[in-house]
Design an enzyme around this catalytic site. Structure first.
Site, PDB file in Angstrom:
ATOM      1  N   LYS A  11       0.838  -1.202   0.000  1.00 13.56           N
ATOM      2  CA  LYS A  11       0.000   0.000   0.000  1.00 13.56           C
ATOM      3  C   LYS A  11       0.876   1.256   0.000  1.00 13.56           C
ATOM      4  O   LYS A  11       2.073   1.172   0.299  1.00 13.56           O
ATOM      5  CB  LYS A  11      -0.910  -0.031   1.226  1.00 13.56           C
ATOM      6  CG  LYS A  11      -0.158  -0.130   2.541  1.00 13.56           C
ATOM      7  CD  LYS A  11      -1.028  -0.690   3.658  1.00 13.56           C
ATOM      8  CE  LYS A  11      -0.280  -0.657   4.974  1.00 13.56           C
ATOM      9  NZ  LYS A  11      -0.995  -1.411   6.017  1.00 13.56           N
ATOM     10  N   ARG A  56     -10.309  -0.506  15.014  1.00 11.00           N
ATOM     11  CA  ARG A  56     -10.087   0.392  13.880  1.00 11.00           C
ATOM     12  C   ARG A  56     -10.938  -0.137  12.738  1.00 11.00           C
ATOM     13  O   ARG A  56     -11.991   0.385  12.449  1.00 11.00           O
ATOM     14  CB  ARG A  56      -8.583   0.377  13.569  1.00 11.00           C
ATOM     15  CG  ARG A  56      -8.100   1.463  12.693  1.00 11.00           C
ATOM     16  CD  ARG A  56      -6.596   1.378  12.480  1.00 11.00           C
ATOM     17  NE  ARG A  56      -6.167   0.159  11.812  1.00 11.00           N
ATOM     18  CZ  ARG A  56      -4.956  -0.061  11.310  1.00 11.00           C
ATOM     19  NH1 ARG A  56      -4.028   0.886  11.423  1.00 11.00           N
ATOM     20  NH2 ARG A  56      -4.646  -1.181  10.714  1.00 11.00           N
ATOM     21  N   MET A  89      11.590  23.866   2.946  1.00 10.66           N
ATOM     22  CA  MET A  89      10.895  23.032   1.971  1.00 10.66           C
ATOM     23  C   MET A  89      11.863  22.377   0.982  1.00 10.66           C
ATOM     24  O   MET A  89      11.754  21.193   0.665  1.00 10.66           O
ATOM     25  CB  MET A  89       9.877  23.879   1.197  1.00 10.66           C
ATOM     26  CG  MET A  89       9.030  23.075   0.228  1.00 10.66           C
ATOM     27  SD  MET A  89       7.890  24.094  -0.711  1.00 10.66           S
ATOM     28  CE  MET A  89       6.661  24.466   0.527  1.00 10.66           C
ATOM     29  N   TYR A 101      15.221  29.722   9.024  1.00  9.29           N
ATOM     30  CA  TYR A 101      13.928  30.237   9.489  1.00  9.29           C
ATOM     31  C   TYR A 101      13.849  30.264  11.010  1.00  9.29           C
ATOM     32  O   TYR A 101      14.333  29.355  11.689  1.00  9.29           O
ATOM     33  CB  TYR A 101      12.793  29.352   8.986  1.00  9.29           C
ATOM     34  CG  TYR A 101      12.430  29.584   7.539  1.00  9.29           C
ATOM     35  CD1 TYR A 101      12.012  30.842   7.098  1.00  9.29           C
ATOM     36  CD2 TYR A 101      12.481  28.537   6.627  1.00  9.29           C
ATOM     37  CE1 TYR A 101      11.658  31.050   5.774  1.00  9.29           C
ATOM     38  CE2 TYR A 101      12.125  28.732   5.301  1.00  9.29           C
ATOM     39  CZ  TYR A 101      11.715  29.990   4.882  1.00  9.29           C
ATOM     40  OH  TYR A 101      11.367  30.177   3.580  1.00  9.29           O
TER      41      TYR A 101
HETATM   42  C1  LIG Z   1      -0.211  -2.194   6.683  1.00  9.02           C
HETATM   43  C2  LIG Z   1      -0.738  -3.493   7.155  1.00  9.02           C
HETATM   44  C3  LIG Z   1       0.109  -4.593   7.287  1.00  9.02           C
HETATM   45  C4  LIG Z   1       1.621  -4.474   7.169  1.00  9.02           C
HETATM   46  O1  LIG Z   1       2.096  -3.930   8.386  1.00  9.02           O
HETATM   47  P1  LIG Z   1       3.660  -3.712   8.666  1.00  9.02           P
HETATM   48  O2  LIG Z   1       3.694  -3.280  10.078  1.00  9.02           O
HETATM   49  O3  LIG Z   1       4.118  -2.673   7.713  1.00  9.02           O
HETATM   50  O4  LIG Z   1       4.333  -5.014   8.435  1.00  9.02           O
HETATM   51  C5  LIG Z   1      -0.453  -5.814   7.600  1.00  9.02           C
HETATM   52  N1  LIG Z   1      -1.792  -5.932   7.805  1.00  9.02           N
HETATM   53  C6  LIG Z   1      -2.637  -4.888   7.725  1.00  9.02           C
HETATM   54  C7  LIG Z   1      -4.080  -5.086   7.958  1.00  9.02           C
HETATM   55  C8  LIG Z   1      -2.139  -3.633   7.407  1.00  9.02           C
HETATM   56  O5  LIG Z   1      -2.967  -2.580   7.344  1.00  9.02           O
END
Ligand SMILES: *Cc1c(COP(=O)(O)O)cnc(C)c1O
Length: 386
Positions: A44, A143, A325, A269
């Site tokens: 992702k 969640r 930036m 800054y």
């Molecule tokens: C992102 C995610 C993972 C991977 O988690 P990591 O900590 O990056 O290994 C696995 N399962 C779910 C449901 C996730 O959202």
């Protein structure tokens, strides 16, 4: 790879070098750690900022056949790369995005009763070979996933699964990066219990609990499939323990300008960095828009100055002042003068600084650092099959 061999393209400010062989090696290390389980990969957020195309091709080449994305759009993008593997969309279906699931042959994760109902309705129009769904049960994260009350509803009314085949039940650990945390065993025990209770309702299904950190909690967390993301990309699975993963990402920038400051003055800054004595300041061609976290520099939270350094041929140069930036200022007074000239390559992440180090200095986690790498950063790949 030695930093001195790295040349920043003249039209770019900074490059990230992604070691695809290291990703494949990390995948194999996780396979070896979980001999009884399949290893799926979380890709992702553009494979945590590293480029979903090359990263996924590398993992598929290493034998990975299941990939996790957050949204249907990410799934469609991945499918467009001619990937034949299963693509699981973690955020699940909504009435408006069913065509994307069908078009991309995407596997839905069903996280709630409404999502189960959405998917059940969608089955009427689904293509024959659309993948089965996954069912996400909540075991304490609160969640996503089927909660306690929803579970009772499902067990009392199995017709809610009519026309749906659940291939896999998953849940997600909240505290896996803290091996001694009591949540780990509690979630594991609840997961086993929930899977047993669901068996008569949905039939035989695979089980999956562990993310990266969960992989290293031991075999009783592996179930049928583990779902690492971070550790494939070199992020440490657990802060207190040595990191067994190979580093994947290095980031280099270059010196744009040097100046000697010999009267008491400030840098950057907010006049947040006070120079006393004679100091040499180098200005680098990268900033927070490239993904270098602003909080790693001098901020209100780091009144004493930043503890983070950049490195020039292995020589430490502390950050001086706030991150801008497009620019970073560092103090190169103690770096040999022959290494300090415009165009000189400077390590921001590499042999001397990991993404975890940088995240620690910025008060965040390496996940955020990597997934925040900016589109302006020039991505280069090393190794891999291509
Ligand atoms: C992102 C995610 C993972 C991977 O988690 P990591 O900590 O990056 O290994 C696995 N399962 C779910 C449901 C996730 O959202």
């Amino acid at each position: 790879m030695a930093a001195r061999d790295i040349v920043i393209p003249a039209d770019a400010g900074a490059v990230a070098i992604v070691d695809l062989d290291a990703i494949a090696e990390n995948f194999r290390l996780i396979q070896a750690t979980c001999p009884g389980a399949d290893v799926g990969a979380a890709v992702k957020a553009n494979a945590y900022g590293l480029g979903v195309g090359p990263v996924t091709a590398t993992l598929a080449g290493a034998g990975c056949t299941t990939f996790f994305v957050a949204t249907p759009a990410e799934g469609l993008q991945l499918r467009a790369s001619d990937l034949t593997a299963e693509i699981v969309v973690l955020n699940g279906p909504e009435p408006g995005n069913i065509p994307a699931f069908h078009e991309g042959r995407l596997t839905a994760t069903l996280n709630s009763l409404p999502q189960i109902e959405t998917w059940r309705t969608a089955r009427d129009t689904a293509p024959e070979d659309t993948a089965d769904a996954w069912l996400h049960v909540d075991t304490g994260m609160n969640r996503l996933g089927i909660g306690r009350r929803e579970l009772e509803t499902l067990i009392a009314d199995p017709t809610r699964f009519d026309g749906i085949r659940i291939s896999t039940i998953l849940s997600h650990l909240a505290c896996a990066d803290t091996p001694d945390h009591p949540m780990n065993t509690a979630q594991r025990d609840l997961f086993v219990d929930v899977c047993e209770r669901l068996a008569p309702v949905i039939g035989p299904a695979r089980t999956s609990l562990a993310n990266s950190s969960g992989v290293f909690l031991g075999p009783e967390y592996h179930f049928d499939m583990v779902r690492p993301g971070a550790s494939l990309y070199g992020i440490r699975p657990s802060a207190p323990q040595p990191n067994p993963m190979k580093q994947v990402v290095e980031i280099y920038t270059k010196i744009l300008q040097l100046r000697d400051v010999d009267t008491p003055m400030t840098v950057g800054y907010g006049a947040a960095h006070q120079v006393t004595g004679t100091r040499r300041i180098a200005t680098l061609a990268a900033g927070y828009a490239d993904g270098y976290p602003r909080a790693a520099g001098n901020t209100a939270a780091t009144k004493e100055g930043s503890s983070m350094c950049a490195f020039i041929d292995g020589q430490a140069a502390p950050l001086a002042g706030r991150i801008s930036m497009d620019l970073i200022t560092i103090d190169v007074t103690d770096v040999p003068a022959e290494l300090c000239h415009p165009g000189q390559t400077v390590e921001l992440l590499g042999p001397n600084v990991t993404a975890d180090d940088l995240a620690d200095a910025a008060g965040t986690i390496a996940y955020e650092v990597l997934s925040g790498l900016g589109p302006r950063l020039h991505l280069e790949y090393q190794g891999g099959t291509s």
